[in-house]
Motif scaffolding. Structure first.
Motif, PDB file in Angstrom:
ATOM      1  N   VAL A 176       1.918  -2.817  13.392  1.00  0.00           N
ATOM      2  CA  VAL A 176       1.922  -2.043  12.448  1.00  0.00           C
ATOM      3  C   VAL A 176       0.787  -1.289  12.444  1.00  0.00           C
ATOM      4  CG1 VAL A 176       2.123  -1.664   9.817  1.00  0.00           C
ATOM      5  CG2 VAL A 176       3.268  -3.682  10.937  1.00  0.00           C
ATOM      6  N   GLU A 177       0.835  -0.076  12.668  1.00  0.00           N
ATOM      7  CA  GLU A 177      -0.315   0.825  12.425  1.00  0.00           C
ATOM      8  C   GLU A 177      -0.220   1.859  11.476  1.00  0.00           C
ATOM      9  OE1 GLU A 177      -1.083   3.446  15.980  1.00  0.00           O
ATOM     10  OE2 GLU A 177      -1.255   1.965  17.293  1.00  0.00           O
ATOM     11  N   TYR A 178      -1.416   1.816  10.542  1.00  0.00           N
ATOM     12  CA  TYR A 178      -1.123   2.280   9.171  1.00  0.00           C
ATOM     13  C   TYR A 178      -2.805   3.189   8.960  1.00  0.00           C
ATOM     14  CZ  TYR A 178      -3.946  -1.324   7.199  1.00  0.00           C
ATOM     15  OH  TYR A 178      -4.972  -2.269   6.935  1.00  0.00           O
ATOM     16  N   SER A 179      -2.372   4.294   8.235  1.00  0.00           N
ATOM     17  CA  SER A 179      -3.652   5.059   7.935  1.00  0.00           C
ATOM     18  C   SER A 179      -4.357   4.377   6.758  1.00  0.00           C
ATOM     19  CB  SER A 179      -3.265   6.448   7.355  1.00  0.00           C
ATOM     20  OG  SER A 179      -2.228   6.475   6.185  1.00  0.00           O
ATOM     21  N   LEU A 228      -4.035   4.007   2.940  1.00  0.00           N
ATOM     22  CA  LEU A 228      -3.141   3.070   2.388  1.00  0.00           C
ATOM     23  C   LEU A 228      -3.763   1.997   1.516  1.00  0.00           C
ATOM     24  CD1 LEU A 228       0.104   3.318   4.448  1.00  0.00           C
ATOM     25  CD2 LEU A 228      -0.307   4.672   2.395  1.00  0.00           C
ATOM     26  N   ILE A 279      -0.577  -4.532   2.774  1.00  0.00           N
ATOM     27  CA  ILE A 279      -0.216  -4.799   4.133  1.00  0.00           C
ATOM     28  C   ILE A 279       0.057  -6.117   4.492  1.00  0.00           C
ATOM     29  CG2 ILE A 279      -0.832  -4.302   6.216  1.00  0.00           C
ATOM     30  CD1 ILE A 279      -0.071  -1.547   4.830  1.00  0.00           C
ATOM     31  N   ALA A 283      -1.039  -6.095  12.084  1.00  0.00           N
ATOM     32  CA  ALA A 283      -1.390  -4.686  11.564  1.00  0.00           C
ATOM     33  C   ALA A 283      -2.718  -4.245  11.879  1.00  0.00           C
ATOM     34  CB  ALA A 283      -1.410  -4.773   9.875  1.00  0.00           C
ATOM     35  N   ARG A 294      -5.265  -1.124  11.099  1.00  0.00           N
ATOM     36  CA  ARG A 294      -5.861  -0.094  10.195  1.00  0.00           C
ATOM     37  C   ARG A 294      -6.400   0.866  10.971  1.00  0.00           C
ATOM     38  NH1 ARG A 294     -10.568   0.985   7.483  1.00  0.00           N
ATOM     39  NH2 ARG A 294     -10.297   1.800   5.383  1.00  0.00           N
ATOM     40  N   VAL A 319       2.862   4.916   8.294  1.00  0.00           N
ATOM     41  CA  VAL A 319       2.962   3.672   8.853  1.00  0.00           C
ATOM     42  C   VAL A 319       3.908   3.932   9.994  1.00  0.00           C
ATOM     43  CG1 VAL A 319       4.156   1.376   8.770  1.00  0.00           C
ATOM     44  CG2 VAL A 319       2.777   2.321   6.780  1.00  0.00           C
ATOM     45  N   LEU A 340       7.158   7.220   7.862  1.00  0.00           N
ATOM     46  CA  LEU A 340       7.470   6.013   8.413  1.00  0.00           C
ATOM     47  C   LEU A 340       8.131   5.874   9.673  1.00  0.00           C
ATOM     48  CD1 LEU A 340       7.712   2.715   7.927  1.00  0.00           C
ATOM     49  CD2 LEU A 340       9.570   3.164   6.838  1.00  0.00           C
TER      50      LEU A 340
END
Length: 128
Positions: free
Chosen positions: A6-9, A12, A18, A44, A46, A62, A103
């Motif tokens: 899971v790559e996420y900005s 968030l 997460i 994950a 970040r 995401v 997403l």
């Protein structure tokens, strides 16, 4: 193998849990019945630095990358993808209330000749 990344900005933070999201995704992967519990990994990452679309600061993302070994039919891979995407969409539903969230999910099949693994978890989970 399957590994779900899971790559996420970073924006968030405080808007999505997460850790709970990862646990929900793990449950979705296992619920398909296509993968051994001892092989599943969800992690994950970040992303502190990113640029999204028109660069509005509220834009967020995401991105799910699901790497699996060979041996599953196209229908099984599609079923797994649909289960994961549905779980992700449900968990992140509040973020779709604004026009600033994206997403995505991609499934990648790993060439077994180019993949090395060593797993001490399998025997424990298998009860050996």
């Amino acid at each position: 193998m399957p590994h779900l990344t899971v790559e996420y900005s970073a924006n968030l933070d405080g808007r999505a849990d997460i850790a709970a999201f990862c646990r929900g995704l793990l449950k979705a992967v296992v619920s398909t019945g296509l993968f051994e519990v001892g092989a599943v990994r969800v992690r994950a990452v970040r992303c502190a630095d990113y640029a999204i679309a028109d660069q509005l600061p509220e834009n967020a993302f995401v991105d799910l990358s699901f790497r699996i070994g060979t041996g599953r039919s196209p229908e099984e891979k599609k079923r797994a993808g649909e289960a994961i995407f549905a779980a992700a969409s449900e968990a992140l539903a509040p973020l779709f209330g604004t026009p600033h969230f994206a997403l995505s999910l991609e499934i990648r099949e790993i060439d077994p000749d180019l993949s090395w693994k060593r797993n001490a978890i399998h025997p424990r989970v298998r009860g050996q």
